[in-house]
Design a protein around this motif. Structure first.
Motif, PDB file in Angstrom:
ATOM      1  N   PHE A 277       0.833  -1.199   0.000  1.00  0.00           N
ATOM      2  CA  PHE A 277       0.000   0.000   0.000  1.00  0.00           C
ATOM      3  C   PHE A 277       0.872   1.255   0.000  1.00  0.00           C
ATOM      4  O   PHE A 277       0.614   2.209  -0.746  1.00  0.00           O
ATOM      5  CB  PHE A 277      -0.930   0.005   1.213  1.00  0.00           C
ATOM      6  N   VAL A 278       1.919   1.247   0.806  1.00  0.00           N
ATOM      7  CA  VAL A 278       2.828   2.397   0.876  1.00  0.00           C
ATOM      8  C   VAL A 278       3.644   2.518  -0.405  1.00  0.00           C
ATOM      9  O   VAL A 278       3.819   3.612  -0.952  1.00  0.00           O
ATOM     10  CB  VAL A 278       3.769   2.273   2.094  1.00  0.00           C
ATOM     11  N   ASN A 279       4.127   1.391  -0.913  1.00  0.00           N
ATOM     12  CA  ASN A 279       5.006   1.406  -2.088  1.00  0.00           C
ATOM     13  C   ASN A 279       4.268   1.693  -3.389  1.00  0.00           C
ATOM     14  O   ASN A 279       4.822   2.336  -4.295  1.00  0.00           O
ATOM     15  CB  ASN A 279       5.724   0.060  -2.220  1.00  0.00           C
ATOM     16  N   ARG A 280       3.030   1.220  -3.487  1.00  0.00           N
ATOM     17  CA  ARG A 280       2.325   1.257  -4.772  1.00  0.00           C
ATOM     18  C   ARG A 280       1.188   2.275  -4.851  1.00  0.00           C
ATOM     19  O   ARG A 280       0.818   2.694  -5.948  1.00  0.00           O
ATOM     20  CB  ARG A 280       1.746  -0.129  -5.074  1.00  0.00           C
ATOM     21  N   ILE A 281       0.621   2.635  -3.692  1.00  0.00           N
ATOM     22  CA  ILE A 281      -0.584   3.467  -3.736  1.00  0.00           C
ATOM     23  C   ILE A 281      -0.395   4.821  -3.059  1.00  0.00           C
ATOM     24  O   ILE A 281      -0.709   5.856  -3.640  1.00  0.00           O
ATOM     25  CB  ILE A 281      -1.781   2.709  -3.121  1.00  0.00           C
ATOM     26  N   TRP A 282       0.135   4.835  -1.832  1.00  0.00           N
ATOM     27  CA  TRP A 282       0.256   6.112  -1.113  1.00  0.00           C
ATOM     28  C   TRP A 282       1.452   6.053  -0.180  1.00  0.00           C
ATOM     29  O   TRP A 282       1.414   5.359   0.831  1.00  0.00           O
ATOM     30  CB  TRP A 282      -1.024   6.395  -0.331  1.00  0.00           C
ATOM     31  N   ASN A 283       2.492   6.798  -0.509  1.00  0.00           N
ATOM     32  CA  ASN A 283       3.715   6.732   0.299  1.00  0.00           C
ATOM     33  C   ASN A 283       3.577   7.412   1.656  1.00  0.00           C
ATOM     34  O   ASN A 283       4.462   7.300   2.504  1.00  0.00           O
ATOM     35  CB  ASN A 283       4.912   7.319  -0.468  1.00  0.00           C
ATOM     36  N   LYS A 284       2.458   8.105   1.871  1.00  0.00           N
ATOM     37  CA  LYS A 284       2.204   8.703   3.183  1.00  0.00           C
ATOM     38  C   LYS A 284       1.238   7.847   4.010  1.00  0.00           C
ATOM     39  O   LYS A 284       0.816   8.262   5.095  1.00  0.00           O
ATOM     40  CB  LYS A 284       1.639  10.112   3.013  1.00  0.00           C
ATOM     41  N   GLY A 285       0.906   6.685   3.498  1.00  0.00           N
ATOM     42  CA  GLY A 285      -0.045   5.817   4.189  1.00  0.00           C
ATOM     43  C   GLY A 285       0.605   5.012   5.295  1.00  0.00           C
ATOM     44  O   GLY A 285       0.740   3.784   5.195  1.00  0.00           O
ATOM     45  N   LEU A 286       0.985   5.695   6.346  1.00  0.00           N
ATOM     46  CA  LEU A 286       1.681   5.058   7.464  1.00  0.00           C
ATOM     47  C   LEU A 286       0.825   5.107   8.728  1.00  0.00           C
ATOM     48  O   LEU A 286      -0.065   5.950   8.864  1.00  0.00           O
ATOM     49  CB  LEU A 286       3.015   5.759   7.714  1.00  0.00           C
ATOM     50  N   GLY A 287       1.105   4.203   9.653  1.00  0.00           N
ATOM     51  CA  GLY A 287       0.411   4.204  10.938  1.00  0.00           C
ATOM     52  C   GLY A 287      -1.091   4.107  10.780  1.00  0.00           C
ATOM     53  O   GLY A 287      -1.606   3.229  10.081  1.00  0.00           O
ATOM     54  N   LYS A 288      -1.817   5.038  11.400  1.00  0.00           N
ATOM     55  CA  LYS A 288      -3.274   5.005  11.384  1.00  0.00           C
ATOM     56  C   LYS A 288      -3.865   5.249   9.999  1.00  0.00           C
ATOM     57  O   LYS A 288      -5.064   5.058   9.795  1.00  0.00           O
ATOM     58  CB  LYS A 288      -3.824   6.053  12.354  1.00  0.00           C
ATOM     59  N   LEU A 289      -3.026   5.670   9.061  1.00  0.00           N
ATOM     60  CA  LEU A 289      -3.500   5.924   7.701  1.00  0.00           C
ATOM     61  C   LEU A 289      -3.247   4.737   6.775  1.00  0.00           C
ATOM     62  O   LEU A 289      -3.483   4.833   5.574  1.00  0.00           O
ATOM     63  CB  LEU A 289      -2.828   7.182   7.136  1.00  0.00           C
ATOM     64  N   ASN A 290      -2.775   3.631   7.329  1.00  0.00           N
ATOM     65  CA  ASN A 290      -2.572   2.418   6.537  1.00  0.00           C
ATOM     66  C   ASN A 290      -3.682   1.422   6.870  1.00  0.00           C
ATOM     67  O   ASN A 290      -3.809   0.991   8.018  1.00  0.00           O
ATOM     68  CB  ASN A 290      -1.206   1.801   6.838  1.00  0.00           C
ATOM     69  N   PRO A 291      -4.507   1.050   5.887  1.00  0.00           N
ATOM     70  CA  PRO A 291      -5.646   0.166   6.156  1.00  0.00           C
ATOM     71  C   PRO A 291      -5.275  -1.189   6.747  1.00  0.00           C
ATOM     72  O   PRO A 291      -6.145  -1.881   7.293  1.00  0.00           O
ATOM     73  CB  PRO A 291      -6.285  -0.007   4.769  1.00  0.00           C
ATOM     74  N   PHE A 292      -4.011  -1.580   6.667  1.00  0.00           N
ATOM     75  CA  PHE A 292      -3.603  -2.892   7.165  1.00  0.00           C
ATOM     76  C   PHE A 292      -2.992  -2.820   8.569  1.00  0.00           C
ATOM     77  O   PHE A 292      -2.543  -3.831   9.099  1.00  0.00           O
ATOM     78  CB  PHE A 292      -2.633  -3.541   6.176  1.00  0.00           C
ATOM     79  N   GLU A 293      -2.995  -1.623   9.153  1.00  0.00           N
ATOM     80  CA  GLU A 293      -2.574  -1.475  10.544  1.00  0.00           C
ATOM     81  C   GLU A 293      -3.769  -1.713  11.461  1.00  0.00           C
ATOM     82  O   GLU A 293      -4.909  -1.381  11.117  1.00  0.00           O
ATOM     83  CB  GLU A 293      -2.011  -0.067  10.786  1.00  0.00           C
ATOM     84  N   ASP A 294      -3.507  -2.254  12.641  1.00  0.00           N
ATOM     85  CA  ASP A 294      -4.593  -2.555  13.577  1.00  0.00           C
ATOM     86  C   ASP A 294      -5.318  -1.298  14.047  1.00  0.00           C
ATOM     87  O   ASP A 294      -6.509  -1.354  14.389  1.00  0.00           O
ATOM     88  CB  ASP A 294      -4.044  -3.317  14.792  1.00  0.00           C
ATOM     89  N   ASP A 295      -4.611  -0.164  14.073  1.00  0.00           N
ATOM     90  CA  ASP A 295      -5.239   1.071  14.551  1.00  0.00           C
ATOM     91  C   ASP A 295      -5.667   1.989  13.405  1.00  0.00           C
ATOM     92  O   ASP A 295      -5.789   3.200  13.576  1.00  0.00           O
ATOM     93  CB  ASP A 295      -4.302   1.818  15.502  1.00  0.00           C
ATOM     94  N   PHE A 296      -5.901   1.412  12.216  1.00  0.00           N
ATOM     95  CA  PHE A 296      -6.374   2.197  11.071  1.00  0.00           C
ATOM     96  C   PHE A 296      -7.644   2.960  11.446  1.00  0.00           C
ATOM     97  O   PHE A 296      -8.494   2.467  12.195  1.00  0.00           O
ATOM     98  CB  PHE A 296      -6.646   1.274   9.884  1.00  0.00           C
ATOM     99  N   VAL A 297      -7.802   4.160  10.893  1.00  0.00           N
ATOM    100  CA  VAL A 297      -8.897   5.059  11.271  1.00  0.00           C
ATOM    101  C   VAL A 297     -10.273   4.574  10.815  1.00  0.00           C
ATOM    102  O   VAL A 297     -11.296   5.130  11.219  1.00  0.00           O
ATOM    103  CB  VAL A 297      -8.659   6.475  10.707  1.00  0.00           C
ATOM    104  N   GLN A 298     -10.328   3.545   9.960  1.00  0.00           N
ATOM    105  CA  GLN A 298     -11.601   3.005   9.465  1.00  0.00           C
ATOM    106  C   GLN A 298     -12.432   4.058   8.734  1.00  0.00           C
ATOM    107  O   GLN A 298     -13.648   4.136   8.878  1.00  0.00           O
ATOM    108  CB  GLN A 298     -12.411   2.395  10.615  1.00  0.00           C
ATOM    109  N   GLU A 299     -11.759   4.879   7.945  1.00  0.00           N
ATOM    110  CA  GLU A 299     -12.421   5.872   7.113  1.00  0.00           C
ATOM    111  C   GLU A 299     -11.883   5.787   5.693  1.00  0.00           C
ATOM    112  O   GLU A 299     -10.727   5.405   5.483  1.00  0.00           O
ATOM    113  CB  GLU A 299     -12.169   7.292   7.640  1.00  0.00           C
ATOM    114  N   ARG A 300     -12.719   6.149   4.743  1.00  0.00           N
ATOM    115  CA  ARG A 300     -12.238   6.204   3.369  1.00  0.00           C
ATOM    116  C   ARG A 300     -11.161   7.274   3.247  1.00  0.00           C
ATOM    117  O   ARG A 300     -11.279   8.358   3.810  1.00  0.00           O
ATOM    118  CB  ARG A 300     -13.391   6.488   2.401  1.00  0.00           C
TER     119      ARG A 300
END
Length: 321
Positions: A277-300
């Motif tokens: 997700f970070v490498n191919r879609i969004w390089n800022k998708g870290l931590g709570k902004l990564n859908p595959f993290e347990d603490d993801f924000v659960q928002e589109r």
């Protein structure tokens, strides 16, 4: 560790994979029917094909070109399907030049507006064009002070379409409706619309299609162990990571596949998807902004600065599955 030659070839083949889901097949059948009605019955059809980037418009365009390819009869080039991207800042002369280039005119930059238009119409007929597909229609309204007002190039384009007497498909982003709505004749001619929507995991009618595509992608990857599509958390994470847009789904799986190969894994793990997700879609998708993290924000991820900004969805942002 590096990918082997065979592995690189496999990854490249996945990039060219066409997933024939129901919406795609319906759109392709409609476009092909427009071609055949002109070819066999001289009944030209016109309609609009609207969709976000990555939903399959370019794939439809290239598929039609492959189904009905250019060929030569010894004296001239036959172009059954003419495909063209609208110039980023369209002018009558620029658009006419682009069409003449694609039609094989030897001097595409020469001539007055009337002369160039007449040559276009003559070549459409002599090259046996049955269907014209114009993509990036939204360029007609971008960079204009008042997109609601008709422009000279749009009026010229409308007249050209009418005089060509062939089937026409206009493709573009959702805002392309503005150019059709601003011109009564275009609105009447292009009243039929095909909407290539992103998949919605939370729509019962689309959920099975979304899961079917995940299954197909996993099969094409071909690792020994399949991903668990009964894992609701994983499926929802993939959905948020791609917003249901098929191009992003393919990119995510390719990225996860490469990482699985490099790590010697036998299936596409959650960690592979997380990094992909970070490498191919969004390089800022870290931590709570990564859908595959347990603490993801659960928002589109569709706010300003996020990968799916401006992507429309009728459903609420916070959803439980």
């Amino acid at each position: 560790m590096k990918l082997t030659i065979n592995q690189k070839i496999k990854v490249n083949s996945l990039k060219n994979l066409i997933i024939q889901h129901p919406d795609y097949l319906h759109a392709l059948e409609t476009i092909e029917e427009a071609y055949l009605l002109k070819e066999q019955g001289d009944l030209p059809q016109s309609f609009l094909c609207i969709g976000q980037s990555g939903t399959g418009k370019s794939t439809l365009k290239s598929t039609m070109s492959k189904l009905y390819p250019r060929k030569s009869d010894g004296e001239r080039e036959i172009i059954p399907v003419l495909t063209l991207d609208t110039p980023s800042q369209p002018t009558i002369k620029g658009f006419a030049e682009e069409m003449l280039i694609h039609l094989g005119d030897p001097l595409p930059h020469k001539g007055t507006q009337i002369n160039m238009t007449n040559r276009i119409l003559k070549l459409i007929k002599s090259c046996g064009v049955k269907l014209m597909i114009f993509d990036e229609l939204q360029h007609f309204i971008e960079n204009r002070k008042d997109p609601s007002k008709p422009s000279d190039v749009a009026d010229w384009f409308k007249t050209l379409i009418e005089k060509s007497k062939v089937s026409v498909v206009l493709m573009g982003l959702e805002r392309s409706h503005q150019i059709i709505d601003s011109n009564e004749q275009l609105r009447r001619r292009f009243s039929k619309t095909i909407d290539l929507r992103p998949f919605n995991l939370f729509d019962n009618n689309m959920r099975n299609s979304f899961l079917g595509i995940l299954r197909k992608l996993d099969e094409e990857v071909g690792l020994p162990t399949r991903i668990d599509l009964t894992d609701k958390s994983l499926v929802k994470s993939i959905y948020f990571a791609t917003n249901g847009i098929i191009d992003y789904m393919v990119k995510l799986f390719i990225g996860a596949y490469e990482l699985a190969l490099l790590n010697g894994e036998k299936y596409l793990s959650k960690d592979c998807f997380k990094s992909a997700f970070v490498n191919r879609i969004w390089n800022k998708g870290l931590g709570k902004l990564n859908p595959f993290e347990d603490d993801f924000v659960q928002e589109r991820l569709d706010k300003v600065g996020m990968p799916f900004h401006l992507s429309k969805n009728a459903y609420s942002e916070r959803i439980s599955l």
